[in-house]
Scaffold this motif. Structure first.
Motif, mmCIF file in Angstrom:
data_model
loop_
_atom_site.group_PDB
_atom_site.id
_atom_site.type_symbol
_atom_site.label_atom_id
_atom_site.label_comp_id
_atom_site.label_asym_id
_atom_site.label_seq_id
_atom_site.Cartn_x
_atom_site.Cartn_y
_atom_site.Cartn_z
ATOM 1 N N PHE A 19 0.803 -1.221 0.000
ATOM 2 C CA PHE A 19 0.000 0.000 0.000
ATOM 3 C C PHE A 19 0.840 1.278 0.000
ATOM 4 O O PHE A 19 0.290 2.371 -0.151
ATOM 5 N N GLU A 20 2.149 1.157 0.172
ATOM 6 C CA GLU A 20 3.003 2.346 0.333
ATOM 7 C C GLU A 20 2.925 3.254 -0.886
ATOM 8 O O GLU A 20 3.010 2.803 -2.034
ATOM 9 N N GLY A 21 2.746 4.552 -0.624
ATOM 10 C CA GLY A 21 2.740 5.549 -1.691
ATOM 11 C C GLY A 21 1.485 5.571 -2.541
ATOM 12 O O GLY A 21 1.421 6.290 -3.544
ATOM 13 N N LYS A 22 0.454 4.823 -2.162
ATOM 14 C CA LYS A 22 -0.755 4.723 -2.973
ATOM 15 C C LYS A 22 -1.776 5.819 -2.636
ATOM 16 O O LYS A 22 -1.792 6.366 -1.525
ATOM 17 N N HIS A 23 -2.611 6.117 -3.624
ATOM 18 C CA HIS A 23 -3.841 6.877 -3.381
ATOM 19 C C HIS A 23 -4.891 5.814 -3.062
ATOM 20 O O HIS A 23 -5.498 5.236 -3.963
ATOM 21 N N LEU A 24 -5.103 5.536 -1.781
ATOM 22 C CA LEU A 24 -5.809 4.336 -1.338
ATOM 23 C C LEU A 24 -7.229 4.646 -0.871
ATOM 24 O O LEU A 24 -7.451 5.575 -0.082
ATOM 25 N N LEU A 38 -2.356 2.971 8.141
ATOM 26 C CA LEU A 38 -2.236 3.151 6.694
ATOM 27 C C LEU A 38 -2.059 4.627 6.334
ATOM 28 O O LEU A 38 -1.348 4.958 5.384
ATOM 29 N N ALA A 39 -2.717 5.506 7.102
ATOM 30 C CA ALA A 39 -2.620 6.940 6.804
ATOM 31 C C ALA A 39 -1.181 7.427 6.808
ATOM 32 O O ALA A 39 -0.842 8.387 6.110
ATOM 33 N N GLY A 40 -0.323 6.758 7.569
ATOM 34 C CA GLY A 40 1.073 7.180 7.666
ATOM 35 C C GLY A 40 1.961 6.685 6.542
ATOM 36 O O GLY A 40 3.099 7.156 6.403
ATOM 37 N N ILE A 41 1.472 5.735 5.716
ATOM 38 C CA ILE A 41 2.349 5.163 4.680
ATOM 39 C C ILE A 41 1.841 5.392 3.256
ATOM 40 O O ILE A 41 2.581 5.216 2.298
ATOM 41 N N VAL A 42 0.567 5.782 3.102
ATOM 42 C CA VAL A 42 0.036 5.999 1.756
ATOM 43 C C VAL A 42 0.198 7.467 1.367
ATOM 44 O O VAL A 42 0.441 8.325 2.219
ATOM 45 N N ARG A 43 0.055 7.732 0.063
ATOM 46 C CA ARG A 43 0.128 9.127 -0.387
ATOM 47 C C ARG A 43 -1.103 9.895 0.075
ATOM 48 O O ARG A 43 -1.005 11.009 0.562
ATOM 49 N N ASP A 79 -5.583 4.837 -7.035
ATOM 50 C CA ASP A 79 -4.850 3.783 -7.748
ATOM 51 C C ASP A 79 -4.796 2.484 -6.943
ATOM 52 O O ASP A 79 -4.101 1.544 -7.329
ATOM 53 N N ALA A 80 -5.557 2.430 -5.838
ATOM 54 C CA ALA A 80 -5.650 1.189 -5.065
ATOM 55 C C ALA A 80 -6.934 1.191 -4.240
ATOM 56 O O ALA A 80 -7.343 2.230 -3.714
ATOM 57 N N LEU A 81 -7.544 0.006 -4.153
ATOM 58 C CA LEU A 81 -8.748 -0.202 -3.345
ATOM 59 C C LEU A 81 -8.504 -1.378 -2.413
ATOM 60 O O LEU A 81 -8.028 -2.430 -2.849
ATOM 61 N N LEU A 82 -8.825 -1.200 -1.140
ATOM 62 C CA LEU A 82 -8.799 -2.297 -0.167
ATOM 63 C C LEU A 82 -10.220 -2.514 0.315
ATOM 64 O O LEU A 82 -10.795 -1.653 0.984
ATOM 65 N N LEU A 83 -10.794 -3.668 -0.059
ATOM 66 C CA LEU A 83 -12.129 -4.037 0.407
ATOM 67 C C LEU A 83 -12.009 -5.086 1.493
ATOM 68 O O LEU A 83 -11.508 -6.185 1.264
ATOM 69 N N LEU A 84 -12.452 -4.729 2.701
ATOM 70 C CA LEU A 84 -12.513 -5.670 3.814
ATOM 71 C C LEU A 84 -13.861 -6.357 3.731
ATOM 72 O O LEU A 84 -14.903 -5.710 3.835
ATOM 73 N N MET A 85 -13.836 -7.659 3.511
ATOM 74 C CA MET A 85 -15.035 -8.380 3.113
ATOM 75 C C MET A 85 -16.147 -8.295 4.149
ATOM 76 O O MET A 85 -15.966 -8.696 5.304
ATOM 77 N N PRO A 86 -17.322 -7.768 3.755
ATOM 78 C CA PRO A 86 -18.481 -7.813 4.652
ATOM 79 C C PRO A 86 -19.054 -9.220 4.699
ATOM 80 O O PRO A 86 -18.712 -10.077 3.870
ATOM 81 N N LYS A 87 -19.939 -9.448 5.664
ATOM 82 C CA LYS A 87 -20.526 -10.777 5.841
ATOM 83 C C LYS A 87 -21.362 -11.182 4.633
ATOM 84 O O LYS A 87 -21.324 -12.323 4.178
#
Length: 342
Positions: A19-24, A38-43, A79-87
């Motif tokens: 995730f580093e440097g990403k627009h997440l 994550l806020a500390g490592i992404v763009r 340029d990146a999406l993280l989906l935490l799976m819902p039930k």
């Protein structure tokens, strides 16, 4: 005070070089403070949540980087999406359909979750958006998949995601509209049917707590002209479903996000609820127990609380401690309807 990270977040922490440097953009079943890391490592970071309780807990730390609502719009910018799976699988499909139009071509798509919660269906979930995802990690019954947005995606239309059905409760017919994952999205549960059948005519002001698709509040508003109905939930998808259900039946009501009683205006003559006790893959009772114990403070004069609950739930002692009078109005092998007077 920081809280321990979930097993899913611990797995993500081991892989956070991805995730580093990403627009997440992060969304889905958020349950801890890992987005702060994550806020500390992404763009730059945007966290989208449909859970008002989670939003309230993280708003001070994340500020404008966290958004609460039922829809996130705008031009492609991530340029990146993280989906935490819902039930609910349908909710995962809904979120992917909403978020992928916000991604730049070739963006990374990460799916993470508990193996009991549908993450093993990552291949099918990803197929409309790109090739087969790669499993990056698997530990403690959790998995992380990594794919890429390689297909063009249509614009997101919220209206396409509403289910609609009719239900008949005695003399009252109701049109129900609901978004994926919302309680009563496809049919009216037996507990709510028992609750509504047990209620006498009502006047004054009423709170429908944990309103889901808005069935209870809408039926009572339709049966009792002049009743002022307020519907609350922590789930933004439920709130929008309730607005749509009210509108589909020509009814008016106030629909509010509230974490138990956090945002409620004033007191009510009646509180009616089929209170939730499930959250994700775990069973949670704390919010409902707080709701019951503090209910008298949110009722007027001789106001009443009426709830339906699974027979195995030990709510009667809580009600008897909080209220002057509690009775079981009706019951069967599965459910009990309690009515408590202030």
């Amino acid at each position: 005070m920081s809280h321990p990270l979930s097993a899913v977040s611990q797995m993500l922490e081991r892989n956070q070089a991805l995730f580093e440097g990403k627009h997440l953009l992060v969304c889905g079943a958020l349950e801890d403070e890992y987005p702060r890391d994550l806020a500390g490592i992404v763009r730059d970071l945007t966290v989208f949540t449909t859970d008002y309780s989670y939003f309230r807990g993280q708003e001070e730390a994340l500020g404008e980087r966290i958004v609460f609502g039922h829809e996130l719009g705008g031009a492609p910018r991530f340029d990146a999406l993280l989906l935490l799976m819902p039930k609910a699988k349908a909710e995962a499909q809904f979120l992917l359909a909403m978020m992928t139009p916000l991604l730049l071509a070739g963006a990374d798509i990460f799916l993470a979750g508990d193996n009991r919660g549908g993450i093993n269906g990552a291949d099918k979930l990803m197929s409309p958006y790109g090739g087969k995802p790669v499993k990056r990690d698997s530990a403690r019954r959790c998995s992380l998949y990594h794919g890429e947005l390689s297909q063009s995606v249509p614009s997101f239309r919220l209206d396409d995601w509403f289910s609609q059905y009719q239900c008949q409760l005695g003399d009252t017919q109701l049109t129900v509209r609901a978004l994926p994952g919302v309680f009563s999205a496809s049919e009216l549960d037996l507990g709510s049917q028992m609750l509504l059948a047990s209620l006498p005519p009502l006047t004054g002001t009423l709170l429908d707590f944990g309103c889901g698709a808005g069935v209870i509040g809408s039926v009572l508003a339709k049966r009792n002209p002049g009743l002022e109905v307020t519907l609350v939930d922590i789930n933004a998808l439920a709130l929008e479903s309730s607005r749509q259900t009210l509108a589909a039946n020509g009814l008016t009501g106030t629909v509010l996000a509230s974490d138990v009683y956090s945002d409620l205006p004033g007191c009510f003559d009646q509180i009616v609820s089929n209170p939730p006790f499930h959250a994700g893959l775990k069973t949670h009772y704390a919010a409902t127990e707080t709701f019951l114990a503090e209910a008298p403070r949110h009722l007027n004069g001789r106001g009443a609380l009426t709830i339906v609950a699974n027979a195995f739930l030990r709510y009667q002692p809580i009600l008897e401690a909080a209220f002057k009078q509690t009775e079981i109005r009706t019951m069967d092998s599965k459910f009990r309807v309690y009515r408590s007077l202030r």
